[in-house]
Design an enzyme around this catalytic site. Sequence first.
Site, PDB file in Angstrom:
ATOM      1  N   SER A 257       0.179   2.362  -7.367  1.00 55.84           N
ATOM      2  CA  SER A 257       0.746   1.344  -6.487  1.00 55.84           C
ATOM      3  C   SER A 257      -0.068   0.062  -6.512  1.00 55.84           C
ATOM      4  O   SER A 257      -1.171   0.013  -7.052  1.00 55.84           O
ATOM      5  CB  SER A 257       0.835   1.865  -5.047  1.00 55.84           C
ATOM      6  N   GLY A 258       0.486  -0.966  -5.852  1.00 55.23           N
ATOM      7  CA  GLY A 258      -0.193  -2.240  -5.715  1.00 55.23           C
ATOM      8  C   GLY A 258      -0.942  -2.362  -4.405  1.00 55.23           C
ATOM      9  O   GLY A 258      -1.414  -3.454  -4.068  1.00 55.23           O
ATOM     10  N   ASP A 259      -1.044  -1.268  -3.658  1.00 58.87           N
ATOM     11  CA  ASP A 259      -1.793  -1.279  -2.399  1.00 58.87           C
ATOM     12  C   ASP A 259      -2.314   0.131  -2.168  1.00 58.87           C
ATOM     13  O   ASP A 259      -2.332   0.935  -3.089  1.00 58.87           O
ATOM     14  CB  ASP A 259      -0.911  -1.775  -1.244  1.00 58.87           C
ATOM     15  N   ASP A 260      -2.723   0.442  -0.933  1.00 57.96           N
ATOM     16  CA  ASP A 260      -3.311   1.743  -0.664  1.00 57.96           C
ATOM     17  C   ASP A 260      -2.365   2.875  -1.059  1.00 57.96           C
ATOM     18  O   ASP A 260      -1.167   2.826  -0.754  1.00 57.96           O
ATOM     19  CB  ASP A 260      -3.644   1.871   0.822  1.00 57.96           C
ATOM     20  N   SER A 291      -4.861   2.659  -8.084  1.00 60.21           N
ATOM     21  CA  SER A 291      -4.578   1.440  -7.325  1.00 60.21           C
ATOM     22  C   SER A 291      -5.758   0.483  -7.480  1.00 60.21           C
ATOM     23  O   SER A 291      -6.686   0.507  -6.665  1.00 60.21           O
ATOM     24  CB  SER A 291      -4.335   1.762  -5.851  1.00 60.21           C
TER      25      SER A 291
END
Length: 466
Positions: A257-260, A291
Amino acid sequence: MEPFRKINLKVLERTVVALLASTFLFSAAVECGRDAVGGGVAALESGCRAHRVSLTEFGGVGDGVTSNTEAFRAAVGHLEGASGGGLLYVPAGRWVTGPFNLTSHFTLFLDKDAVLLATTDFDEWPIIDPLPSYGRGRDLSGGRYSNLIMGSNLTDVIITGNNGTIDGQGKVWWDKFHSKELNSTRGYLLELMYSDHVLISNLTFVNSMAWNVHPVYCSNVIVSGITILAPTDSPNTDGINPDSCSGVRIEDCYIVSGDDCIAIKSGWDQYGIKVGLPSEHIVIRRLTCISPTSAVIALGSEMSGGIRNVRAEDITAINSESGVRIKTAIGRGNYVKDVYVRRMNLYTMKWVFWMTGNYGSHPDDMWDPKAIPEVKEIHYSDVVAENVTMAGKLEGIEGAPFKNICISNVTAQVVQSKKPIWNCTYVEGVTSSVSPTPCEALPDKGQACAFPDDRLPVEDVNFCGC
């Protein structure tokens, strides 16, 4: 020779639905079909629904073009209140849809070749109210765009399949977000509110508009065997975010993902304090995460209802910013406490351990500067990390240090860097068998960190056949 008989596709489809449905049951480990004793998780014969229908029976067309929003809504409406519960089968195809709600005693089942596509027609995305514990949308003030799959005040809900796909087609949302063309906060792929006994399993979520899976104000939630995929530069595409939830089990998941990858939350500043629902009794195990700009497991930063009793084990991360990150700030109030993490294998990280009391974004100017969060009883053990920039960045709050931090049996291979190996301010705790040597605030006391021996009720829930 007898000629081939014409196959009745609807009869065949109903047969497939029945066969697939009969293989799923979500029930207590004590005995299938019986309640768990001692206030545990009640048995749910959710896979054995009495009523089973296919989306095609309600006009669904899986051509990747036709909108199926009304077909989904009609199918769910048909099953709502059905005696013995209902199952909606989504067959192979590419099913474009706008937002729709689920109902209680209900299973949404996606065929292995089914792709549920979130519509890119913005006219199909209504604006809904912000969450009570946030007071506004996270991206922008005011309301928020609807989530794709939703439900509120439900019980006994399953979203599952033979690894079918739910695709948010998020690029159009990410582009508008980056260019500041949106006037409201983006919605999520799946959000259930005020719901009890929820199972999310055996699905692939891709390219969400923002967060992927968001149970909020829920209890007894299991997320098992799902895959979440998004470009690592996509904005705020968190994987699984239990929010003011009690009794959550997350296991055997793979997230890019692009976050947590996982973010445990419980509301934002004064709004979260007022609602007062903690996230508690949470188990995370056998998680794999990639990530590069965010955490494998984050606690916060919106944690104003409190976070407690979190247990994570057998975690693998590759090319992620930090292993476990605690994010809070003055104004959040409440606590993060009783956190236990063990057996992490980390490869290419900026920080192995990161906690900060200065994550200072606020929903508005009404936050209380006297609302000081308490962070204590944080336990990390049995960690191996390779190719790490810093072993730890631990920054508490002046006058309210983070207390009772324990780190034991940790080996971090730190690359040559101008950054310090450890950076510790306003923290108190102990270590044992940690390499490289921690900062003075965490002296070696030769004691292993604790991990609870008891089991949480949500751990004793099994999947059984009908």
